[in-house]
Write an enzyme that holds these catalytic residues in place. Sequence first.
Site, PDB file in Angstrom:
ATOM      1  CG  HIS A   1      -0.132   0.087   2.518  1.00 29.44           C
ATOM      2  ND1 HIS A   1       0.514  -1.006   3.048  1.00 29.44           N
ATOM      3  CD2 HIS A   1       0.120   1.128   3.376  1.00 29.44           C
ATOM      4  CE1 HIS A   1       1.116  -0.665   4.177  1.00 29.44           C
ATOM      5  NE2 HIS A   1       0.901   0.624   4.390  1.00 29.44           N
TER       6      HIS A   1
ATOM      7  CG  ASP B   1       1.984   4.737   4.786  1.00 26.72           C
ATOM      8  OD1 ASP B   1       1.252   3.728   4.782  1.00 26.72           O
ATOM      9  OD2 ASP B   1       3.122   4.771   5.313  1.00 26.72           O
TER      10      ASP B   1
ATOM     11  CG  HIS C   1       5.279   0.688   2.882  1.00 27.58           C
ATOM     12  ND1 HIS C   1       4.796   1.890   2.415  1.00 27.58           N
ATOM     13  CD2 HIS C   1       4.755   0.516   4.135  1.00 27.58           C
ATOM     14  CE1 HIS C   1       4.012   2.430   3.339  1.00 27.58           C
ATOM     15  NE2 HIS C   1       3.965   1.606   4.390  1.00 27.58           N
TER      16      HIS C   1
ATOM     17  NE  ARG D   1       7.039  -5.189  13.454  1.00 27.64           N
ATOM     18  CZ  ARG D   1       6.945  -4.742  12.214  1.00 27.64           C
ATOM     19  NH1 ARG D   1       6.165  -5.385  11.345  1.00 27.64           N
ATOM     20  NH2 ARG D   1       7.615  -3.681  11.821  1.00 27.64           N
TER      21      ARG D   1
END
EC number: 1.14.11.4
Length: 726
Positions: A655, A657, A707, A717
């Site tokens: 995608h 941002d 990314h 995480r």
Amino acid sequence: MRLLLLLAPLGWLLLAETKGDAKPEDNLLVLTVATKETEGFRRFKRSAQFFNYKIQALGLGEDWPGEAMLAGGGLKVRLLKKALEKHADKENLVILFTDSYDVVFASGPRELLKKFRQARSQVVFSAEELIYPDRRLEAKYPVVSDGKRFLGSGGFIGYAPNLSKLVAEWEGQDSDSDQLFYTKIFLDPEKREQINITLDHRCRIFQNLDGALDEVVLKFEMGQVRARNLAYDTLPVLIHGNGPTKLQLNYLGNYIPRFWTFETGCAVCDEGLRSLKGIGDEALPAVLVGVFIEQPTPFLSLFFQRLLRLHYPQKRLRLFIHNHEQHHKAQVEQFLAEHGDEYQSVKLVGPEVRVANADARNMGADLCRQDRGCTYYFSVDADVALTEPKTLRLLIEQNKNVIAPLMTRHGRLWSNFWGALSADGYYARSEDYVDIVQGRRVGVWNVPYISNIYLIKGSALRAELQETDLFHHSKLDPDMAFCANIRQQDVFMFLTNRHSFGHLLSLDSYQTTHLHNDLWEVFSNPEDWKEKYIHENYTKALAGKMVEMPCPDVYWFPIFTETACDELVEEMEHYGQWSLGDNKDNRIQGGYENVPTIDIHMNQINFEREWHKFLVEYIAPMTEKLYPGYYTRAQFDLAFVVRYKPDEQPSLVPHHDASTFTINIALNRVGVDYEGGGCRFLRYNCSIRAPRKGWTLMHPGRLTHYHEGLPTTKGTRYIAVSFVDP
């Protein structure tokens, strides 16, 4: 020209003094009465020695009669009468008789004698604006066209035979009034003429401060300092803080005589020091440290860390802790469990005991008072950020009965001392307050009020301050009661700003509704927020020394401490309302998320304002350094913490941002808390597979840096993400 005329007398007098002050005048003797050697008396002696006056103190060791100094002046007359017996026939001997506890010399013998002779009288009394003790005598006073009309008994000068005549008729009691005795002599025209008495109407020799506070200012000139009487344009030789003006004398005594000038700074700060150099740990003075947690206080963990960092062996320290707050009970107990054994002894008074603030402070002081081995009592409130580890040593070395280090609130003039008091005993700003707070005047200052942190000699607690109830006085708060009681015992309180010791926390807006409340303190206490939450190497990154570029135009640098990462994660888990990770999302405008994650937004925990402050203060400067020519106000629509788990949402699809640039902060540790994870920039075929905890990635958002989030294969995480300048 007018200015030159005003300044000339001071310059001329100072020049005259410097030529002849090396030896005192042989025909001048200074007599004073001091039944005990108070700090005021030591100040008087120091000022006299500065000008080489010959001083003889009468009455040392005798009891002072009367209450609160309202009576008891008869003792002074009796002692003077006796002392004059051996001087009665010395026609050329000039005797200055003065109070001492509340008097300082501003000039030397030569100027004093010159002004006395210019008065053309055999005896000169100080003059006052106010009549005391019998107002009915006012009509009998000679009318004065210019100057002060009424006699003051606190200081007078005359030839020895004349002074002998003055006191010859004294047959009163020690508790009788000396002021009334001398007044009646002066008001008798026959005796006044016979003894040849006059008053120092224009304050050329004596300056009584009572009723004249607005007339007297400090005059700095040619590396000298004097008190100038503005009403009469005179430079008095003696300054007397009579009546309720002792605090103003303390203020003037910080400067006069030449103790502090703009040219020299503090000329006496290194006098009488107690050096600790070369003393082994086992021989250092024993100190009782009183810690007071009286209200919910941010950064208590930092407070204890700073206490541990003091450059003083723990085995020479005893701890007394009063914790009034249930909110802090666990933190205090954790500190004592981890470090209590390092101290010589520990006494904890917790919230379950319900001891009031003043009573707890009395307990702490009395613990030192009752222990002959306690050399110092070091009282520290929890809202003190003690950033100078040498503070305790520096205070001990200054060798004062009571001394406080200057502490101020960040960016404000609020501090832990007052330079003056109002008529009702509350705060008033002294002329030098701002200069002291801002460090333009540096020294050790006699002040009327200190709070939050101070050091008291154990010997003072067992002598002048032996009263066990130091922290109650009328209806005053404990801090004001403490200072009022100390002033009442004529013990000086000093403040030092010779070093940067630390600062005071702001408690005004501290919240206790969160799991980790300190996170919300970035506005109120920015310095402490930075110390606790911003990585120690951030400044190196800002200087370009710890910035990496693992992929094209992707920067990587340290930003958060381990504590910041842990507390942010724990705060989110405590809140617990994680999104479902689907496209429908009512939290955002339009209700649709194109690239959903399982996350919690900063605004859900009411942290949006604080997060923006963090971006402005710490991210924006890095952005402007790493992307030259781009300036940001760090605006954002989305800031959130993402959670990746193998059985929940392990990864994120490719995608762009919705941002000009993005920050992505790793909040936990790969290989310890989780396995896998990382970020891949597809266009550059470049991956970052081992994010460092507390480090952030910064990269462009839309258009260039397409990314994806790589799969987390084990554990959980967490990352903190902001889409900046959407």
